[in-house]
Scaffold this motif. Structure first.
Motif, PDB file in Angstrom:
ATOM      1  N   TYR A 158      -6.669  18.530 -25.518  1.00  0.00           N
ATOM      2  CA  TYR A 158      -5.551  18.152 -25.567  1.00  0.00           C
ATOM      3  C   TYR A 158      -5.631  16.136 -26.115  1.00  0.00           C
ATOM      4  O   TYR A 158      -6.430  15.682 -25.945  1.00  0.00           O
ATOM      5  N   ALA A 159      -4.614  15.515 -26.633  1.00  0.00           N
ATOM      6  CA  ALA A 159      -4.770  15.167 -27.326  1.00  0.00           C
ATOM      7  C   ALA A 159      -3.314  13.519 -26.967  1.00  0.00           C
ATOM      8  O   ALA A 159      -2.068  13.677 -26.404  1.00  0.00           O
ATOM      9  N   ASP A 160      -4.796  12.591 -27.070  1.00  0.00           N
ATOM     10  CA  ASP A 160      -3.866  11.480 -25.348  1.00  0.00           C
ATOM     11  C   ASP A 160      -4.142  10.671 -26.325  1.00  0.00           C
ATOM     12  O   ASP A 160      -5.005   9.704 -26.194  1.00  0.00           O
ATOM     13  N   GLY A 161      -3.079   9.565 -27.337  1.00  0.00           N
ATOM     14  CA  GLY A 161      -3.252   8.447 -27.386  1.00  0.00           C
ATOM     15  C   GLY A 161      -4.156   8.417 -29.489  1.00  0.00           C
ATOM     16  O   GLY A 161      -3.634   9.432 -29.645  1.00  0.00           O
ATOM     17  N   ASN A 162      -5.579   7.908 -28.698  1.00  0.00           N
ATOM     18  CA  ASN A 162      -6.350   7.607 -29.309  1.00  0.00           C
ATOM     19  C   ASN A 162      -7.535   8.493 -28.653  1.00  0.00           C
ATOM     20  O   ASN A 162      -8.744   8.490 -29.479  1.00  0.00           O
ATOM     21  N   ASP A 163      -7.363   9.056 -27.649  1.00  0.00           N
ATOM     22  CA  ASP A 163      -7.980   9.987 -27.216  1.00  0.00           C
ATOM     23  C   ASP A 163      -8.248  11.794 -27.353  1.00  0.00           C
ATOM     24  O   ASP A 163      -6.723  12.400 -27.338  1.00  0.00           O
ATOM     25  N   LEU A 164      -8.691  12.192 -27.647  1.00  0.00           N
ATOM     26  CA  LEU A 164      -8.853  14.222 -27.560  1.00  0.00           C
ATOM     27  C   LEU A 164      -9.470  14.955 -26.400  1.00  0.00           C
ATOM     28  O   LEU A 164     -11.442  14.134 -26.533  1.00  0.00           O
ATOM     29  N   TYR A 165      -8.576  14.942 -25.935  1.00  0.00           N
ATOM     30  CA  TYR A 165      -9.419  15.658 -24.166  1.00  0.00           C
ATOM     31  C   TYR A 165     -10.117  16.619 -24.385  1.00  0.00           C
ATOM     32  O   TYR A 165      -9.342  17.849 -25.127  1.00  0.00           O
ATOM     33  N   VAL A 166     -10.916  17.304 -24.154  1.00  0.00           N
ATOM     34  CA  VAL A 166     -11.739  18.856 -24.761  1.00  0.00           C
ATOM     35  C   VAL A 166     -12.752  18.857 -23.608  1.00  0.00           C
ATOM     36  O   VAL A 166     -13.418  18.389 -22.200  1.00  0.00           O
ATOM     37  N   ALA A 167     -12.130  20.559 -22.925  1.00  0.00           N
ATOM     38  CA  ALA A 167     -12.438  21.514 -21.845  1.00  0.00           C
ATOM     39  C   ALA A 167     -13.036  22.288 -22.466  1.00  0.00           C
ATOM     40  O   ALA A 167     -12.639  23.436 -23.331  1.00  0.00           O
ATOM     41  N   GLY A 168     -14.313  22.831 -21.836  1.00  0.00           N
ATOM     42  CA  GLY A 168     -14.568  24.276 -21.307  1.00  0.00           C
ATOM     43  C   GLY A 168     -16.119  24.329 -20.895  1.00  0.00           C
ATOM     44  O   GLY A 168     -15.630  23.900 -19.889  1.00  0.00           O
ATOM     45  N   PHE A 169     -16.702  25.023 -21.108  1.00  0.00           N
ATOM     46  CA  PHE A 169     -17.760  26.079 -21.002  1.00  0.00           C
ATOM     47  C   PHE A 169     -19.189  25.001 -20.667  1.00  0.00           C
ATOM     48  O   PHE A 169     -20.411  24.808 -20.368  1.00  0.00           O
ATOM     49  N   PHE A 170     -19.131  23.506 -21.572  1.00  0.00           N
ATOM     50  CA  PHE A 170     -20.555  23.144 -21.812  1.00  0.00           C
ATOM     51  C   PHE A 170     -20.557  22.102 -20.870  1.00  0.00           C
ATOM     52  O   PHE A 170     -20.014  21.862 -19.352  1.00  0.00           O
ATOM     53  N   ASP A 171     -22.035  21.832 -20.840  1.00  0.00           N
ATOM     54  CA  ASP A 171     -22.451  20.506 -19.597  1.00  0.00           C
ATOM     55  C   ASP A 171     -23.101  19.465 -20.908  1.00  0.00           C
ATOM     56  O   ASP A 171     -22.814  18.275 -19.735  1.00  0.00           O
ATOM     57  N   ASN A 172     -23.269  19.316 -21.708  1.00  0.00           N
ATOM     58  CA  ASN A 172     -23.429  18.237 -23.357  1.00  0.00           C
ATOM     59  C   ASN A 172     -22.259  18.169 -24.317  1.00  0.00           C
ATOM     60  O   ASN A 172     -22.248  19.516 -24.803  1.00  0.00           O
ATOM     61  N   ALA A 173     -21.970  16.771 -24.342  1.00  0.00           N
ATOM     62  CA  ALA A 173     -21.334  17.018 -25.572  1.00  0.00           C
ATOM     63  C   ALA A 173     -22.171  15.768 -26.282  1.00  0.00           C
ATOM     64  O   ALA A 173     -22.616  14.216 -26.333  1.00  0.00           O
ATOM     65  N   GLY A 174     -23.223  16.071 -27.841  1.00  0.00           N
ATOM     66  CA  GLY A 174     -24.100  15.761 -28.033  1.00  0.00           C
ATOM     67  C   GLY A 174     -25.093  15.342 -27.253  1.00  0.00           C
ATOM     68  O   GLY A 174     -25.985  16.651 -26.524  1.00  0.00           O
ATOM     69  N   THR A 175     -25.733  14.477 -26.841  1.00  0.00           N
ATOM     70  CA  THR A 175     -26.607  14.302 -26.365  1.00  0.00           C
ATOM     71  C   THR A 175     -26.580  13.596 -24.963  1.00  0.00           C
ATOM     72  O   THR A 175     -27.030  12.452 -23.669  1.00  0.00           O
ATOM     73  N   LEU A 176     -24.617  13.315 -24.489  1.00  0.00           N
ATOM     74  CA  LEU A 176     -24.782  12.799 -23.301  1.00  0.00           C
ATOM     75  C   LEU A 176     -23.950  13.717 -22.668  1.00  0.00           C
ATOM     76  O   LEU A 176     -23.254  14.919 -23.155  1.00  0.00           O
ATOM     77  N   PRO A 177     -24.432  13.714 -21.380  1.00  0.00           N
ATOM     78  CA  PRO A 177     -23.878  15.013 -19.967  1.00  0.00           C
ATOM     79  C   PRO A 177     -22.489  15.284 -19.892  1.00  0.00           C
ATOM     80  O   PRO A 177     -22.073  13.857 -19.653  1.00  0.00           O
ATOM     81  N   ALA A 178     -22.047  15.529 -20.577  1.00  0.00           N
ATOM     82  CA  ALA A 178     -20.706  15.937 -19.823  1.00  0.00           C
ATOM     83  C   ALA A 178     -20.173  16.902 -18.753  1.00  0.00           C
ATOM     84  O   ALA A 178     -20.688  18.317 -19.687  1.00  0.00           O
ATOM     85  N   ARG A 179     -20.222  17.296 -18.059  1.00  0.00           N
ATOM     86  CA  ARG A 179     -19.954  18.377 -17.092  1.00  0.00           C
ATOM     87  C   ARG A 179     -17.844  19.117 -17.546  1.00  0.00           C
ATOM     88  O   ARG A 179     -16.948  18.235 -17.123  1.00  0.00           O
ATOM     89  N   ARG A 180     -17.976  20.178 -18.062  1.00  0.00           N
ATOM     90  CA  ARG A 180     -17.204  20.849 -18.772  1.00  0.00           C
ATOM     91  C   ARG A 180     -15.707  19.913 -19.179  1.00  0.00           C
ATOM     92  O   ARG A 180     -14.787  20.201 -19.545  1.00  0.00           O
ATOM     93  N   VAL A 181     -15.639  18.917 -19.302  1.00  0.00           N
ATOM     94  CA  VAL A 181     -15.202  18.151 -19.583  1.00  0.00           C
ATOM     95  C   VAL A 181     -15.149  16.640 -20.157  1.00  0.00           C
ATOM     96  O   VAL A 181     -16.166  16.386 -19.806  1.00  0.00           O
TER      97      VAL A 181
END
Length: 728
Positions: free
Chosen positions: A482-505
């Protein structure tokens, strides 16, 4: 391309002032083969074949469940009369009478739905002689000695067409999957270990004169799905790995002379399931769901040479979405016909039914058309700058080759591959897409695209035609973007985005390409799946299937404020997935697979009053729980709703309709979309919609649009006061 105009039923106060019309453009199928699984066949006296299955069209011929194929011309034609709806599981022929087994079949001119019917091929008249099989299911047929044997929900039945009398041979359940005539006797295969009071391991023979069963001395360790015969032997196929203690790969042979069972090949078990068998000269052909046979690499079809006791591949075999529905094979005039659920045979486009020249091992086409609609589901439709981008599970669409992604010019409605490239080499599935700032973003479970390594998230520059990875690697699949302004929101089955802990979104800053969490610490994001985003005012509603967001209880629904990086909980506990959201006329509409909201029945669609916080149910009371809303768009004060549903608030819709937010009344668009070959589905599925020029592009998983063949893609034009310009 076929355009049909149908009356649009309006349920608003303006209906009495003259109804506008809904103009559907059905795109047909026009692909080689059929648009859904082919399950059975019989041979007519003139050499033509009648095919049965779950399809609504074969090549450019509309034919529900039954179609005629001429091997001499390689073309299809409609039979004397086909079905209105329902699936065909098996066929048998006696003289000029075709016997049809199926599920929820509605023959032309016959009321109700049936599991068994017969068609007079001379007069084109249907009849349903076994009244007990109204609303019944018949899985298999065999013609033996002028009588028809039916494996049904009522058990194994013998039917005499001359007297129209039935006899119960076995009471249900019988665990029979396959019936085959063997001279004046009947062969039955399945999962049974006893039949008619006789111990018999998955295969048995019935003598109609004596009324007795014989086990044939077999001992198979798992289920039989297919039977084939010739003068020397009986062949059985299924899920088994041994026959009388000998290892074998899903196929076994009964030698008539020695009355002994034999394994086929070297006895190497490689797994898989055999669902169809045919014997031609000294060769046996097996089809099903497997990647190898007796250790030989073979895609879902293989040939056994009796003389050398060895298995062989048949080119690239049957590929695409091959399922257990692949279940019929027929030897005819030195050709082998195979039916099932696949998109390619021998490396060439061929849908659901194919034929092989036995002597040469060459595949020959059935039908001659190109795919006018889509040969796989259309899941996302995105518009930008006069172009529409179509994303799904297709490989051909609009008559061109385009794997998973295509584009459409909104002036001409001409479809072409994205950037002129038919296959962008997306290694894996695309689950989500969005167009923003001159880029097409895609997310899924892929590892690369266009030769560029890209782990689950990538973007395509619409001007330069270049792919690139975007953001640091995610450690799980992407399900929604989902694109909102200068951000892209991403959801899925992940727990990490790179080295950043990120739960599902997570959200990606499109300027810095740095990841940010939604909330902070170990309770950032959600503890379950996120499937939908929608901005209202200063924040974004986030829907899915989760029980906690940002550290607090939330039943799949919450509100996120990007500026303060905080979560708000507006109430609303959904029992299943939220898939779509849209706000209109002071209300937020939420669509999905849910049946309950705060413990109260609210099926498929709910409305949150943004001023009072009160929920309501636009689908009305008594709505079928088998309902899902996956697409919501607003236009001119009306809400366009798509998904899988038969009706809303008692109004027949079939997958698509509009809701007036002011009156809460629903409007149908002709007959909507259907998947009539699959009886348990109330309708086809509309996954997404978008406006392109003066048409609404409708994508999803369906076979018919407004009663006409249109595989997975159709166009709808809605003139009049309700829809007069583009979506807001």
């Amino acid at each position: 391309m076929r355009r049909l105009v149908v009356a649009l039923s309006l349920f608003t106060a303006t209906a009495n002032c003259g109804n506008p019309t809904a103009e559907w453009t059905a795109l047909g199928f026009n692909g080689r083969g059929c648009d859904a699984s082919v399950t059975s066949s019989v041979e007519l006296a003139d050499g033509r074949l009648i095919l049965g299955g779950w399809f609504a069209a074969c090549d450019d011929v509309q034919a529900m469940g039954l179609v005629v194929f001429d091997p001499q011309t390689g073309l299809f034609s409609a039979p004397a009369n086909d079905l209105i709806r329902g699936s065909v599981n098996d066929l048998a022929l006696l003289g000029d009478t075709l016997f049809v087994a199926g599920d929820s079949m509605a023959p032309q001119g016959i009321g109700g739905i049936w599991g068994f019917a017969q068609l007079d091929l001379v007069t084109g008249q249907w009849s349903t002689p076994i009244t007990e099989l109204a609303v019944g299911i018949v899985d298999a047929l065999a013609a033996v000695g002028g009588e028809i044997y039916l494996q049904s929900s009522l058990g194994l039945i013998r039917y005499d067409p001359a007297t129209q009398m039935t006899t119960e041979i076995l009471a249900p359940p019988t665990s029979i999957n396959a019936l085959e005539a063997d001279g004046d006797q009947l062969l039955a295969g399945g999962g049974f270990i006893e039949i008619g009071g006789v111990s018999a391991s998955r295969i048995a023979r019935y003598d109609p004169q004596m009324g007795t069963w014989n086990s044939l001395g077999a001992s198979l360790n798992d289920i039989v799905f297919a039977i084939a015969t010739d003068v020397d032997a009986i062949y059985v196929g299924g899920d088994f790995s041994t026959v009388n203690g000998l290892p074998t790969d899903g196929v076994a042979r009964f030698d008539r002379v020695g009355a002994t069972w034999q394994a086929l090949g070297m006895g190497t078990f490689t797994g898989g399931s055999v669902r169809g068998l045919a014997s031609v000269d000294s060769h046996v052909y097996a089809s099903g769901v497997f990647t190898s046979m007796d250790g030989v690499l073979a895609n879902n079809i293989a040939r056994y040479d009796v003389m050398s006791n060895s298995w062989h591949a048949l080119g690239d075999g049957l590929t695409g979405t091959v399922t257990g529905a692949s279940g019929f094979m027929r030897a005819h005039d030195n050709q082998v016909y195979v039916g099932g659920s696949f998109q390619h045979a021998g490396g060439e486009t061929q849908n659901s039914v194919a034929r092989l020249i036995a002597a040469s091992g060459q595949w020959q086409p059935l039908g001659a058309g190109s795919v006018a609609a889509a040969n796989g589901s259309v899941d996302e439709i995105l518009t930008s700058g006069g172009q529409t981008y179509l994303v799904g599970r297709f490989t051909e669409i609009g008559g061109v080759s385009a794997v998973k992604i295509a584009q459409m010019d909104c002036g001409s409605l001409q479809i072409s591959p994205l950037g002129g490239i038919a296959d962008h080499q997306i290694i894996g599935a695309v689950n989500a897409a969005v167009v923003h700032g001159g880029w097409l973003y895609i997310g899924g479970n892929f590892l690369g695209v266009g030769g560029v390594p890209a782990n689950r998230l990538a973007r395509y520059h619409l001007s330069s035609g270049q792919w690139e990875a975007v953001g640091a690697t995610l450690d799980g699949d992407v399900q929604e973007l989902y694109a909102d302004g200068n951000d892209l929101y991403v959801a899925g089955f992940f727990d990490n985005a790179g080295t950043l802990p990120a739960r599902r979104v997570a959200r990606l800053d499109l300027t810095t390409l740095q990841w940010n969490t939604l909330g902070s610490g170990p309770t950032n994001g959600t503890n379950g799946f996120v499937e939908a985003f929608h901005r209202v005012g200063d924040g974004i509603y986030i829907g899915g299937s989760y029980q906690e967001a940002g550290g607090q209880s939330a039943g799949g629904f919450a509100f996120y404020l990007p500026q303060t990086d905080t979560w708000i909980y507006p109430g609303g506990d959904f029992n299943d997935f939220i898939l779509s959201m849209e706000d209109i006329d002071g209300g937020l509409y939420v669509g999905g697979n849910f049946q309950f909201l705060d413990g109260t029945p609210v099926v498929g669609i709910a409305r949150l009053d943004l001023a009072t916080g009160v929920w309501s149910a636009p689908s009305g009371p008594g709505q079928s729980f088998f309902t899902s809303v996956s697409s919501l768009h607003k236009r001119n004060g009306q809400l366009l709703v798509g998904g899988m549903f038969a009706s809303m608030a008692g109004v027949p819709l079939n997958g698509i309709g509009s809701l007036d937010p002011e009156t809460q009344q629903w409007t149908a668009f002709g007959q909507g979309v259907e998947f009539p070959g699959v009886a348990f589905l109330p309708s086809g599925t509309v996954s997404d919609t978008a406006v392109c020029g003066d048409q609404i592009i409708i994508g999803g998983g369906f076979q018919r649009a407004d009663g006409q063949a249109s595989s997975n893609l159709a166009y709808l034009r809605l003139p009049g006061p309700i829809f007069v310009d583009d979506f807001e």
